[in-house]
Design a protein around this motif. Sequence first.
Motif, PDB file in Angstrom:
ATOM      1  N   THR A 221      43.791  37.252  40.208  1.00  6.33           N
ATOM      2  CA  THR A 221      42.855  38.250  40.127  1.00  6.33           C
ATOM      3  C   THR A 221      41.607  37.434  40.692  1.00  6.33           C
ATOM      4  N   PHE A 222      40.648  38.120  40.925  1.00  7.05           N
ATOM      5  CA  PHE A 222      39.537  37.842  41.492  1.00  7.05           C
ATOM      6  C   PHE A 222      38.280  38.103  40.703  1.00  7.05           C
ATOM      7  N   ASP A 223      37.196  37.234  40.582  1.00  9.74           N
ATOM      8  CA  ASP A 223      35.861  37.625  40.218  1.00  9.74           C
ATOM      9  C   ASP A 223      34.854  36.710  41.291  1.00  9.74           C
ATOM     10  N   LEU A 224      33.618  36.936  41.152  1.00  7.61           N
ATOM     11  CA  LEU A 224      32.612  36.447  41.838  1.00  7.61           C
ATOM     12  C   LEU A 224      31.845  35.387  41.215  1.00  7.61           C
ATOM     13  N   ASP A 225      31.641  34.241  42.128  1.00  5.34           N
ATOM     14  CA  ASP A 225      30.778  33.328  41.203  1.00  5.34           C
ATOM     15  C   ASP A 225      29.332  33.375  41.484  1.00  5.34           C
ATOM     16  N   ASP A 226      28.483  32.351  41.405  1.00  7.87           N
ATOM     17  CA  ASP A 226      26.931  32.897  41.337  1.00  7.87           C
ATOM     18  C   ASP A 226      26.582  33.119  42.858  1.00  7.87           C
ATOM     19  N   SER A 227      27.187  32.696  43.979  1.00 12.85           N
ATOM     20  CA  SER A 227      26.645  32.880  45.208  1.00 12.85           C
ATOM     21  C   SER A 227      27.621  34.279  45.615  1.00 12.85           C
ATOM     22  N   PHE A 228      28.547  34.844  44.919  1.00 16.89           N
ATOM     23  CA  PHE A 228      28.813  35.985  45.191  1.00 16.89           C
ATOM     24  C   PHE A 228      30.022  35.876  46.065  1.00 16.89           C
ATOM     25  N   GLU A 229      30.662  34.403  46.051  1.00 18.45           N
ATOM     26  CA  GLU A 229      31.999  34.187  46.564  1.00 18.45           C
ATOM     27  C   GLU A 229      33.194  34.565  45.573  1.00 18.45           C
ATOM     28  N   PRO A 230      34.363  35.286  46.202  1.00 15.89           N
ATOM     29  CA  PRO A 230      35.325  35.408  45.242  1.00 15.89           C
ATOM     30  C   PRO A 230      36.020  34.065  44.875  1.00 15.89           C
ATOM     31  N   VAL A 231      36.499  34.003  43.348  1.00 14.30           N
ATOM     32  CA  VAL A 231      37.214  33.006  42.740  1.00 14.30           C
ATOM     33  C   VAL A 231      38.465  33.677  42.335  1.00 14.30           C
ATOM     34  N   ALA A 232      39.683  32.800  42.690  1.00  6.83           N
ATOM     35  CA  ALA A 232      40.807  33.257  42.283  1.00  6.83           C
ATOM     36  C   ALA A 232      41.260  32.867  40.840  1.00  6.83           C
ATOM     37  N   HIS A 233      41.917  33.704  40.193  1.00  2.00           N
ATOM     38  CA  HIS A 233      42.675  33.054  38.791  1.00  2.00           C
ATOM     39  C   HIS A 233      43.801  33.719  39.031  1.00  2.00           C
ATOM     40  N   GLU A 234      45.005  32.943  38.273  1.00  2.95           N
ATOM     41  CA  GLU A 234      46.243  33.241  38.210  1.00  2.95           C
ATOM     42  C   GLU A 234      46.393  34.033  36.899  1.00  2.95           C
ATOM     43  N   CYS A 235      47.069  35.032  36.986  1.00  2.72           N
ATOM     44  CA  CYS A 235      47.557  35.898  35.577  1.00  2.72           C
ATOM     45  C   CYS A 235      49.072  36.061  35.465  1.00  2.72           C
ATOM     46  N   THR A 236      49.342  35.929  34.026  1.00  7.64           N
ATOM     47  CA  THR A 236      50.587  36.096  33.752  1.00  7.64           C
ATOM     48  C   THR A 236      50.773  36.846  32.499  1.00  7.64           C
ATOM     49  N   GLY A 237      51.605  37.831  32.364  1.00 11.83           N
ATOM     50  CA  GLY A 237      51.599  38.473  31.068  1.00 11.83           C
ATOM     51  C   GLY A 237      52.363  40.066  31.409  1.00 11.83           C
ATOM     52  N   THR A 238      52.598  40.883  30.482  1.00  9.98           N
ATOM     53  CA  THR A 238      53.350  42.066  30.507  1.00  9.98           C
ATOM     54  C   THR A 238      52.539  43.321  30.073  1.00  9.98           C
ATOM     55  N   GLY A 239      52.878  44.359  30.610  1.00 15.12           N
ATOM     56  CA  GLY A 239      52.007  45.614  30.501  1.00 15.12           C
ATOM     57  C   GLY A 239      52.946  46.670  31.135  1.00 15.12           C
ATOM     58  N   THR A 240      52.043  47.685  31.630  1.00 16.70           N
ATOM     59  CA  THR A 240      52.859  48.959  32.064  1.00 16.70           C
ATOM     60  C   THR A 240      52.336  49.391  33.412  1.00 16.70           C
ATOM     61  N   TRP A 241      53.018  50.254  34.132  1.00 21.03           N
ATOM     62  CA  TRP A 241      52.536  50.734  35.435  1.00 21.03           C
ATOM     63  C   TRP A 241      52.640  52.124  35.446  1.00 21.03           C
ATOM     64  N   GLU A 242      52.087  52.854  36.550  1.00 20.79           N
ATOM     65  CA  GLU A 242      52.097  54.056  36.700  1.00 20.79           C
ATOM     66  C   GLU A 242      51.986  54.513  38.227  1.00 20.79           C
ATOM     67  N   TYR A 243      52.647  55.226  39.009  1.00 15.92           N
ATOM     68  CA  TYR A 243      52.416  55.613  40.279  1.00 15.92           C
ATOM     69  C   TYR A 243      51.704  56.920  40.478  1.00 15.92           C
ATOM     70  N   ASP A 244      50.663  57.183  41.239  1.00 15.46           N
ATOM     71  CA  ASP A 244      49.929  58.464  41.517  1.00 15.46           C
ATOM     72  C   ASP A 244      50.234  58.584  42.993  1.00 15.46           C
ATOM     73  N   PRO A 245      51.222  59.877  43.507  1.00 17.66           N
ATOM     74  CA  PRO A 245      51.075  60.055  44.608  1.00 17.66           C
ATOM     75  C   PRO A 245      49.978  60.726  45.492  1.00 17.66           C
ATOM     76  N   GLY A 246      48.897  61.120  44.703  1.00 18.94           N
ATOM     77  CA  GLY A 246      47.873  61.684  45.208  1.00 18.94           C
ATOM     78  C   GLY A 246      47.995  62.864  46.040  1.00 18.94           C
ATOM     79  N   THR A 247      47.021  62.878  47.139  1.00 19.38           N
ATOM     80  CA  THR A 247      47.345  64.138  47.908  1.00 19.38           C
ATOM     81  C   THR A 247      47.795  63.997  49.075  1.00 19.38           C
TER      82      THR A 247
END
Length: 310
Positions: A221-247
Amino acid sequence: MRDRFGAVLTASVSMLFVEAVIGAIALVVWGQTQESPDLPYNAMGVVFLILVAPFLAAAGAALFAVLSVALVIPLLVAAGWLGRRLSGHERWWSIPALAAAGTAPLALAVAELVETGFLAGLGIWLAVTAALTATALVSRRLLLPDRPWLSGAAMFGRVALYGTLAVVTTGTLAGIALSVGIGYEPPRLSAEQVAGTWSDGRGGTLTLTADGKATATRVKTFDLDDSFEPVAHECTGTGTWEYDPGTGPWSQKVAVTVADCPWDTWEVFGTREHPKLFVYIGDPDSWDLYILQRRDQAAPFGSRHGERVS
């Protein structure tokens, strides 16, 4: 003699401008056929381009003048000499012959530098040869003793007229080609095709099961530091997902909800055989992407413009 040189220089620079515009249109069409995510439209970028257009035109004029003096005029001189040596008269065919011979080493060097394939290198060579040949042939008109003399202004007017017609024709054909579907579209997936394990090629995996469960292992995952540069973090966990076909293919979304993993909605690109999911890193206008591929297709990241892979 000075007037003749100025007229040839004017004709050459004008032709190079026309060819640059046509080349830009061709490059846009080629880009639309390449596999690419649907990057955001940046209105400010268009406004900025309009504002700097006069400066780009001035820089282009200077560059094309240098190219004319360094390449086009020497080509005309060498072609005239070669034609007289071989047949006693200057011949037009000596221009493409010398242009092809002279640009071959340059095209090979560029192809080797950017590591393109044989066909791409051949295309570069043919494009450069054609551009140089067309410019030299038009400029040659001013050097023929049996043709009425034209001033630089008159030659510029002719090139501008016919060049405008060529640009309009090229743009129209490009628009027709894109409207009939030669442009790239992402694969149209289904929920069954989205289910599976996706990898970033660096140990991060996202597993989506058919029953709607999601498992993330070291997915970034990514957020921005004080100089607006992306900072990466690793994420591990469980949850749900859903697919939206759109138009349509461009509006497909894969929403993944995992605790402490603040992703935006994943979008789709790639091909049907090699689909990919991506999210933007930071500001979408930066064109930086975090990409997942199907696990059996994922490879270690490389980087390119518009794609952040680490």
